[in-house]
Scaffold this active site. Structure first.
Site, short mmCIF file in Angstrom:
data_model
loop_
_atom_site.label_atom_id
_atom_site.label_comp_id
_atom_site.label_asym_id
_atom_site.label_seq_id
_atom_site.Cartn_x
_atom_site.Cartn_y
_atom_site.Cartn_z
N TYR A 272 0.86 -1.19 0.00
CA TYR A 272 0.00 0.00 0.00
C TYR A 272 0.89 1.24 0.00
O TYR A 272 1.40 1.66 1.03
CB TYR A 272 -0.93 0.03 1.22
CG TYR A 272 -1.95 -1.09 1.30
CD1 TYR A 272 -2.18 -1.95 0.23
CD2 TYR A 272 -2.69 -1.30 2.46
CE1 TYR A 272 -3.12 -2.99 0.32
CE2 TYR A 272 -3.63 -2.32 2.56
CZ TYR A 272 -3.83 -3.16 1.49
OH TYR A 272 -4.75 -4.18 1.59
N PHE B 242 -15.41 -1.46 -7.36
CA PHE B 242 -15.58 -2.06 -8.69
C PHE B 242 -17.02 -2.49 -8.96
O PHE B 242 -17.41 -2.68 -10.10
CB PHE B 242 -14.67 -3.30 -8.84
CG PHE B 242 -13.21 -2.96 -8.76
CD1 PHE B 242 -12.58 -2.25 -9.77
CD2 PHE B 242 -12.46 -3.35 -7.66
CE1 PHE B 242 -11.24 -1.94 -9.69
CE2 PHE B 242 -11.11 -3.04 -7.58
CZ PHE B 242 -10.49 -2.33 -8.59
N THR B 243 -17.81 -2.68 -7.89
CA THR B 243 -19.22 -3.05 -8.10
C THR B 243 -20.16 -1.98 -7.53
O THR B 243 -21.28 -2.27 -7.16
CB THR B 243 -19.54 -4.43 -7.47
OG1 THR B 243 -19.11 -4.42 -6.11
CG2 THR B 243 -18.85 -5.55 -8.20
N PRO C 289 -16.02 -4.82 2.56
CA PRO C 289 -17.24 -5.08 3.35
C PRO C 289 -18.41 -4.18 2.94
O PRO C 289 -19.55 -4.46 3.27
CB PRO C 289 -16.81 -4.78 4.79
CG PRO C 289 -15.68 -3.81 4.64
CD PRO C 289 -14.96 -4.22 3.40
N LEU C 290 -18.09 -3.10 2.21
CA LEU C 290 -19.17 -2.22 1.72
C LEU C 290 -19.39 -2.45 0.23
O LEU C 290 -19.94 -1.59 -0.46
CB LEU C 290 -18.82 -0.74 1.99
CG LEU C 290 -18.74 -0.38 3.48
CD1 LEU C 290 -18.24 1.04 3.68
CD2 LEU C 290 -20.12 -0.54 4.11
N GLY C 291 -18.98 -3.59 -0.25
CA GLY C 291 -19.04 -3.83 -1.69
C GLY C 291 -17.87 -3.04 -2.28
O GLY C 291 -17.60 -1.92 -1.86
N1 LIG Z 1 -6.71 -9.18 1.27
C1 LIG Z 1 -6.90 -8.44 0.20
O1 LIG Z 1 -6.60 -8.83 -0.92
C2 LIG Z 1 -7.55 -7.10 0.34
C3 LIG Z 1 -8.08 -6.46 -0.79
C4 LIG Z 1 -8.67 -5.23 -0.61
C5 LIG Z 1 -8.72 -4.66 0.64
N2 LIG Z 1 -8.18 -5.29 1.73
C6 LIG Z 1 -8.26 -4.71 3.08
O2 LIG Z 1 -9.62 -4.59 3.38
C7 LIG Z 1 -9.90 -3.26 3.84
C8 LIG Z 1 -11.33 -2.96 3.54
O3 LIG Z 1 -11.55 -2.71 2.17
P1 LIG Z 1 -12.06 -1.27 1.84
O4 LIG Z 1 -13.30 -1.04 2.66
O5 LIG Z 1 -10.95 -0.29 2.02
O6 LIG Z 1 -12.40 -1.43 0.34
P2 LIG Z 1 -13.21 -0.56 -0.70
O7 LIG Z 1 -14.58 -1.14 -0.85
O8 LIG Z 1 -12.37 -0.44 -1.91
O9 LIG Z 1 -13.30 0.91 -0.07
C9 LIG Z 1 -14.28 1.33 0.79
C10 LIG Z 1 -14.94 2.53 0.15
O10 LIG Z 1 -16.06 2.87 0.92
C11 LIG Z 1 -16.01 4.26 1.26
N3 LIG Z 1 -16.58 4.33 2.60
C12 LIG Z 1 -16.08 3.82 3.76
N4 LIG Z 1 -16.95 4.05 4.77
C13 LIG Z 1 -18.02 4.69 4.23
C14 LIG Z 1 -19.24 5.18 4.77
N5 LIG Z 1 -19.53 5.06 6.05
N6 LIG Z 1 -20.09 5.80 3.90
C15 LIG Z 1 -19.82 5.92 2.60
N7 LIG Z 1 -18.66 5.48 2.05
C16 LIG Z 1 -17.78 4.88 2.86
C17 LIG Z 1 -14.57 4.67 1.18
O11 LIG Z 1 -14.47 6.00 0.72
P3 LIG Z 1 -14.04 7.20 1.71
O12 LIG Z 1 -12.57 7.17 1.81
O13 LIG Z 1 -14.56 8.40 0.99
O14 LIG Z 1 -14.75 6.97 3.00
C18 LIG Z 1 -14.04 3.72 0.08
O15 LIG Z 1 -14.19 4.28 -1.20
C19 LIG Z 1 -8.84 -2.43 3.12
O16 LIG Z 1 -8.66 -1.18 3.72
C20 LIG Z 1 -7.63 -3.33 3.21
O17 LIG Z 1 -6.99 -3.16 4.47
C21 LIG Z 1 -7.61 -6.50 1.58
#
Ligand SMILES: NC(=O)c1ccc[n+]([C@@H]2O[C@H](COP(=O)([O-])OP(=O)(O)OC[C@H]3O[C@@H](n4cnc5c(N)ncnc54)[C@H](OP(=O)(O)O)[C@@H]3O)[C@@H](O)[C@H]2O)c1
Length: 298
Positions: free
Chosen positions: A61, A217-218, A212-214
């Protein structure tokens, strides 16, 4: 009424069930510094102030950027903070994701995580499969797990997890080593991994869904808000669609640990308020009708 527990086990640790995924703290495409470094620092500070004691990160990252931010803001770390990383991937000179899953690469990534996070040992390291393309990894699982168990024997990591993996790999891995977590893509709108959640339930393994919030990409949180079943339950609880999606995950399995990612303090606060939402049986039935948005093809 499903009573939500606030904490659960991650290996031998107890953590708050809502943690923080740090991937959103890098720049666009998870490369380079954040667009607003002070805002990124504020998110990390506020997360810990609000009781987050489980942070998920990874050396690629940035690369290194997110780990260094975490260390800058939070080191010396609170005693109860669990930091989880992942190995198996790296970034090339153009920022593309490439596989780095040979034993010596796994070791090098852990060593780099230790340096950038300013740690003597990492609480949990996930073996992340499938970075850099869908072709099966030619490195035998036993060699990859062997690299991680060697690092554990040397005191460089405590717990081993598996990410982007299948039930068969989890079962094979369990013959070699305890597995503290499985980190796969899963959400209210993408339930294809349900058999793996069942396997984790059977073995008492923590399940840590990414996206966890989708995934973006979707359609991400916007697509969740457009779903009529989520919208009606959200209106009933005076909550946002994102909060209902996270509350559904907490209700789904008592060892489900959340790491929603955000670059915004307001979203962080919204996400951390979710463990006070108690969904009832009627809500859960309504949420069974959520449109399946599919797995992201990243
Ligand atoms: N093992 C793996 O291959 C892998 C792959 C992907 C991710 N991960 C891990 O999983 C974690 C979780 O994934 P992610 O949630 O970051 O993925 P994500 O679905 O790509 O990003 C979450 C999105 O939701 C928005 N968001 C968050 N809280 C919100 C809310 N309350 N209301 C509206 N929008 C909201 C964020 O934007 P804002 O910044 O504007 O809030 C962001 O655009 C990552 O941070 C990473 O540590 C692991």
């Amino acid at each position: 009424m499903t009573t939500i527990t606030q904490t659960s086990r991650l290996g031998d640790r107890t953590v708050r069930r809502i943690g923080f995924g740090a991937m959103q703290l890098a720049g666009p495409w998870v490369l380079g510094p954040p667009q607003d470094p002070d805002a990124a620092r504020a998110v990390l500070r506020r997360a810990v102030e609000l009781g987050v004691n489980h942070i998920d990160t990874a050396q690629p990252y940035g690369p290194d950027v997110v780990n260094e931010l975490i260390a800058e803001v939070l080191h010396p770390y609170p005693d109860d903070l669990v930091i989880a990383t992942k190995v198996g991937g790296a970034r090339d000179a153009e920022g593309g994701w490439i596989r780095a899953s040979r034993p010596e690469q796994l070791r090098a990534t852990v060593e780099q995580d230790l340096r950038s996070l300013r740690l003597e040992h990492i609480d949990l390291v996930n073996m992340r499969f499938g970075v850099g393309g869908p072709e099966p990894d030619t490195i035998p699982l036993a060699e990859q797990l062997g690299a991680l168990t060697d690092l554990r024997d040397e005191g460089k990591l405590d717990l081993i997890g598996l990410s982007t993996t299948s039930a068969d790999v989890i079962k094979a891995a369990l013959e070699t080593t305890p597995i503290a977590e499985v980190q796969n893509a899963f959400s209210i709108a993408n339930r294809t991994d349900e058999p793996v959640v069942d396997l984790c339930r059977e073995h008492g393994i923590a399940y840590v869904p990414y996206y966890p919030l989708g995934s973006a990409f979707t359609g991400g949180p916007k697509a969740l808000a457009a779903d009529p079943s989520i919208a009606s339950v959200a209106a009933k609880h005076n909550a946002s669609a994102s909060q209902i999606a996270l509350a559904w995950l907490l209700a789904h399995y008592d060892r489900m640990l959340l790491i929603p990612g955000t670059s915004s303090v307001a979203h962080l606060e919204e996400n951390l308020a979710v463990d006070s939402i108690q969904l009832d049986a009627e809500d859960l039935t309504a949420l069974d009708h959520v449109t399946h948005l599919g797995a992201p093809s990243f």
